[in-house]
Write a protein that holds these residues in place. Structure first.
Motif, PDB file in Angstrom:
ATOM      1  N   THR A   7       0.854  -1.187   0.000  1.00  6.16           N
ATOM      2  CA  THR A   7       0.000   0.000   0.000  1.00  6.16           C
ATOM      3  C   THR A   7       0.888   1.235   0.000  1.00  6.16           C
ATOM      4  OG1 THR A   7      -0.074   0.156   2.404  1.00  6.16           O
ATOM      5  CG2 THR A   7      -1.730  -1.267   1.338  1.00  6.16           C
ATOM      6  N   LEU A   8       0.288   2.377  -0.307  1.00  3.85           N
ATOM      7  CA  LEU A   8       1.052   3.620  -0.260  1.00  3.85           C
ATOM      8  C   LEU A   8       1.532   3.901   1.163  1.00  3.85           C
ATOM      9  CD1 LEU A   8      -0.937   5.968  -2.685  1.00  3.85           C
ATOM     10  CD2 LEU A   8       1.076   4.550  -3.148  1.00  3.85           C
ATOM     11  N   ALA A   9       0.749   3.510   2.146  1.00  3.77           N
ATOM     12  CA  ALA A   9       1.166   3.696   3.541  1.00  3.77           C
ATOM     13  C   ALA A   9       2.400   2.856   3.855  1.00  3.77           C
ATOM     14  CB  ALA A   9       0.024   3.338   4.476  1.00  3.77           C
ATOM     15  N   SER A  12       5.399   4.526   2.323  1.00  2.00           N
ATOM     16  CA  SER A  12       5.772   5.674   3.149  1.00  2.00           C
ATOM     17  C   SER A  12       6.545   5.232   4.386  1.00  2.00           C
ATOM     18  CB  SER A  12       4.517   6.450   3.558  1.00  2.00           C
ATOM     19  OG  SER A  12       4.846   7.555   4.381  1.00  2.00           O
ATOM     20  N   HIS A  21      11.277  11.277   3.390  1.00  4.54           N
ATOM     21  CA  HIS A  21       9.832  11.396   3.542  1.00  4.54           C
ATOM     22  C   HIS A  21       9.210  11.808   2.210  1.00  4.54           C
ATOM     23  CE1 HIS A  21      11.627  11.861   7.532  1.00  4.54           C
ATOM     24  NE2 HIS A  21      10.548  11.234   7.965  1.00  4.54           N
ATOM     25  N   ASP A  23       5.813  13.124   0.039  1.00  5.09           N
ATOM     26  CA  ASP A  23       4.479  13.721   0.139  1.00  5.09           C
ATOM     27  C   ASP A  23       3.487  12.880  -0.653  1.00  5.09           C
ATOM     28  OD1 ASP A  23       4.651  14.406  -2.588  1.00  5.09           O
ATOM     29  OD2 ASP A  23       5.422  16.414  -2.135  1.00  5.09           O
ATOM     30  N   GLU A  24       2.243  13.290  -0.662  1.00  9.84           N
ATOM     31  CA  GLU A  24       1.179  12.477  -1.257  1.00  9.84           C
ATOM     32  C   GLU A  24       1.413  12.216  -2.740  1.00  9.84           C
ATOM     33  OE1 GLU A  24      -3.657  12.832  -1.798  1.00  9.84           O
ATOM     34  OE2 GLU A  24      -2.734  13.673   0.006  1.00  9.84           O
ATOM     35  N   GLN A  25       1.866  13.246  -3.477  1.00  6.73           N
ATOM     36  CA  GLN A  25       2.101  13.075  -4.909  1.00  6.73           C
ATOM     37  C   GLN A  25       3.307  12.166  -5.148  1.00  6.73           C
ATOM     38  OE1 GLN A  25       0.179  14.145  -7.638  1.00  6.73           O
ATOM     39  NE2 GLN A  25       1.541  12.615  -8.522  1.00  6.73           N
ATOM     40  N   GLU A  26       4.352  12.354  -4.349  1.00  6.80           N
ATOM     41  CA  GLU A  26       5.538  11.503  -4.495  1.00  6.80           C
ATOM     42  C   GLU A  26       5.207  10.042  -4.203  1.00  6.80           C
ATOM     43  OE1 GLU A  26       9.266  14.433  -3.343  1.00  6.80           O
ATOM     44  OE2 GLU A  26       7.938  13.704  -1.732  1.00  6.80           O
ATOM     45  N   LEU A  27       4.362   9.823  -3.218  1.00  6.62           N
ATOM     46  CA  LEU A  27       3.944   8.456  -2.916  1.00  6.62           C
ATOM     47  C   LEU A  27       3.230   7.820  -4.106  1.00  6.62           C
ATOM     48  CD1 LEU A  27       2.621   8.447   0.768  1.00  6.62           C
ATOM     49  CD2 LEU A  27       4.437   7.030  -0.198  1.00  6.62           C
ATOM     50  N   ALA A  28       2.344   8.575  -4.699  1.00  2.31           N
ATOM     51  CA  ALA A  28       1.612   8.063  -5.866  1.00  2.31           C
ATOM     52  C   ALA A  28       2.586   7.740  -6.998  1.00  2.31           C
ATOM     53  CB  ALA A  28       0.566   9.072  -6.319  1.00  2.31           C
TER      54      ALA A  28
END
Length: 508
Positions: A7-9, A12, A21, A23-28
């Protein structure tokens, strides 16, 4: 799609563990970029593993109880008949339970390892069977082989057949008892700090730790690759040489095997005698803090027997030998923590055969870590503290000092054929009682390593053979030779064995 996608979590969390760390876009973006890599892992998962075939039929066997296991030394009995002829025809062999025997349950002394059944034979197992021997079972060893005593196996202590109530030594504890009691002719043990030689000394048998890499470690559970050794344990010197004849030599699967000799005939010249051999009595191997004077006395008397047989015998000095145990400790503790425990036994960064089923099964120790004995827990705490707090520099420095120690032994061995000293400074201790203080249990596990561990880090061949007895407890003599010169050790040991009856050489 066999490989479970994170998962993205989870991505992360992994990134945060490395200190960066997303951010949300980098995770995607990371999630999308990783998909092709997961497809490659799916392809690997779908391919059959590349492992050697198992040749000789066997059954899973059984764990013997009562009078069939009177010393607590058998982990498993299972009869596997080898080739109809060969150098070991008619010989019975026990295999230490950290060595894979296909189809036979393996515990490595550990409750957390219970339920594992290897699908391959270790190289040494195949070679023993090809040579006509009959394997009759697996022998008990200490919990993950982290003890020189015989009291930490999850199945209970192993009793010394020479004097029950006393340790057999470890970690090849079951081998010591089975060979000494005559239940088997031969056994294969492993030695990372003395685990072939300590039980040999305590039980009055012959144990050889060969030159590092001479015997392939393939299919045995690793602890730390630079000190992993397998070696023969027998009731006499000739059988020991015969077994090494069979198991020595490259297998193309073990990265420990470098610059191997062309010949592995150790029994052929065994009757050559000691006339002309130069033997150095290693001064630093005597008078240790916990040494029993009668042990030193017996070993010095053995040196005089060799002199009478025609060898020249002098005292020599290798001052760094006194620091050999200290040099060994960071290598063993930090190396074992990283490779065997955190690295799930095999670790990374080497070419050869990985027993992937062992990796998967051993990883389960994390969910049952409270079951580990203090010998293992203490080693892990020590190893992790120095690896994390000091970045592994003491492991590295100890490996550098091991090269110096090796060179210092080599320098003396330019003038002498063999070094001589006690295998261990004391006779077999009493087994510690269940529930004894941790300090007592740890002492019984590590008190005997000062003369054995240095040759694990230097890689020199070292043999223990009995040279006397006091109060029914054997005394071990250690002979150390040049790397890959096991033949000279055997020649000397055989001459000594033929000249004396160690059981009639009583002291004290």
């Amino acid at each position: 799609m066999a490989i479970k996608r994170p998962t993205l979590a989870q991505i992360s969390e992994i990134a945060a563990g490395f200190g960066f760390h997303l951010d949300e876009q980098e995770l995607a973006n990371y999630g999308e970029a990783l998909q092709g890599n997961f497809d490659a892992y799916d392809a690997i998962d779908a391919l059959p593993d590349h492992l050697p075939a198992v040749q000789y039929p066997r059954t899973p066997g059984y764990r013997p109880e009562g009078d069939e296991n009177r010393f607590g030394a058998w982990q498993r009995k299972s009869v596997i008949r080898g080739a109809p002829d060969g150098k070991l025809k008619g010989k019975t062999v026990a295999i230490k339970d950290n060595v894979c025997v296909a189809g036979v349950p393996m515990m490595n002394g550990a409750s957390t390892f219970e339920g594992y059944v290897p699908e391959i034979d270790a190289t040494v197992v195949t070679r023993v069977l090809d040579a006509g021997a009959t394997i009759v079972g697996k022998s008990v060893c200490e919990y993950f082989c982290f003890s020189g005593g015989s009291h930490t196996s999850t199945t209970g202590p192993v009793q010394n057949p020479r004097k029950p109530g006393h340790s057999t030594g470890g970690s090849s504890s079951g081998n010591g008892a089975l060979v000494a009691s005559g239940e088997v002719d031969m056994a294969i043990g492993s030695d990372q700090g003395g685990s072939v030689r300590i039980p040999s000394a305590y039980c009055g048998i012959v144990g050889m730790k060969p030159t590092h890499g001479l015997v392939p470690y393939t299919g045995a559970m690793p602890i730390e690759a630079t000190v992993d050794h397998l070696g023969p344990m027998t009731n006499n010197v000739l059988d020991n040489a015969l077994l090494l004849d069979v198991i020595a030599g490259g297998d193309g699967l073990d990265p420990r095997q470098l610059q191997l000799p062309a010949s592995t005939d150790y029994s052929g010249g065994i009757r050559g005698g000691v006339a002309g051999l130069r033997i150095g009595i290693l001064r630093e191997g005597f008078g240790l803090a916990n040494a029993e004077p009668l042990v030193d006395e017996a070993v010095r008397a053995a040196a005089q027997v060799l002199r009478k047989l025609g060898a020249s015998v002098d005292e020599v000095s290798v001052p760094l030998h006194a620091a050999g145990l200290a040099i060994w400790l960071p290598i063993a503790a930090e190396g074992a923590t990283q490779q065997m425990m955190k690295g799930n036994s095999h670790g990374f960064n080497w070419r050869g055969m990985y027993v992937t089923s062992m990796i998967d099964h051993h990883a389960g120790w994390r969910a049952r870590a409270d079951e580990l004995p203090d010998t293992v827990k203490l080693t892990m705490v020590l190893g992790e503290y120095f690896t994390s707090r000091y970045n592994g520099r003491y492991y590295g420095k100890s490996q550098n000092l091991a090269r110096r120690l090796r060179a210092d032994y080599d320098a003396v061995l330019q003038s002498y054929d063999l070094l001589l000293m006690p295998t261990v400074p004391l006779r077999a201790s009493k087994l510690p009682p269940a529930g004894c203080p941790m300090s007592e249990s740890l002492s019984r596990a590590f008190e005997m390593l000062a003369n054995t561990a240095p040759f694990d880090v230097s890689g020199h061949p070292a043999m223990s053979l009995p040279c006397g007895v006091a109060e029914d407890l054997p005394i071990g003599l250690q002979l150390v030779g040049r790397r890959f010169d096991e033949a000279t050790i055997y020649r000397c040991a055989y001459a000594y064995e033929q000249a004396i009856d160690w059981q009639q050489t009583k002291l004290g």
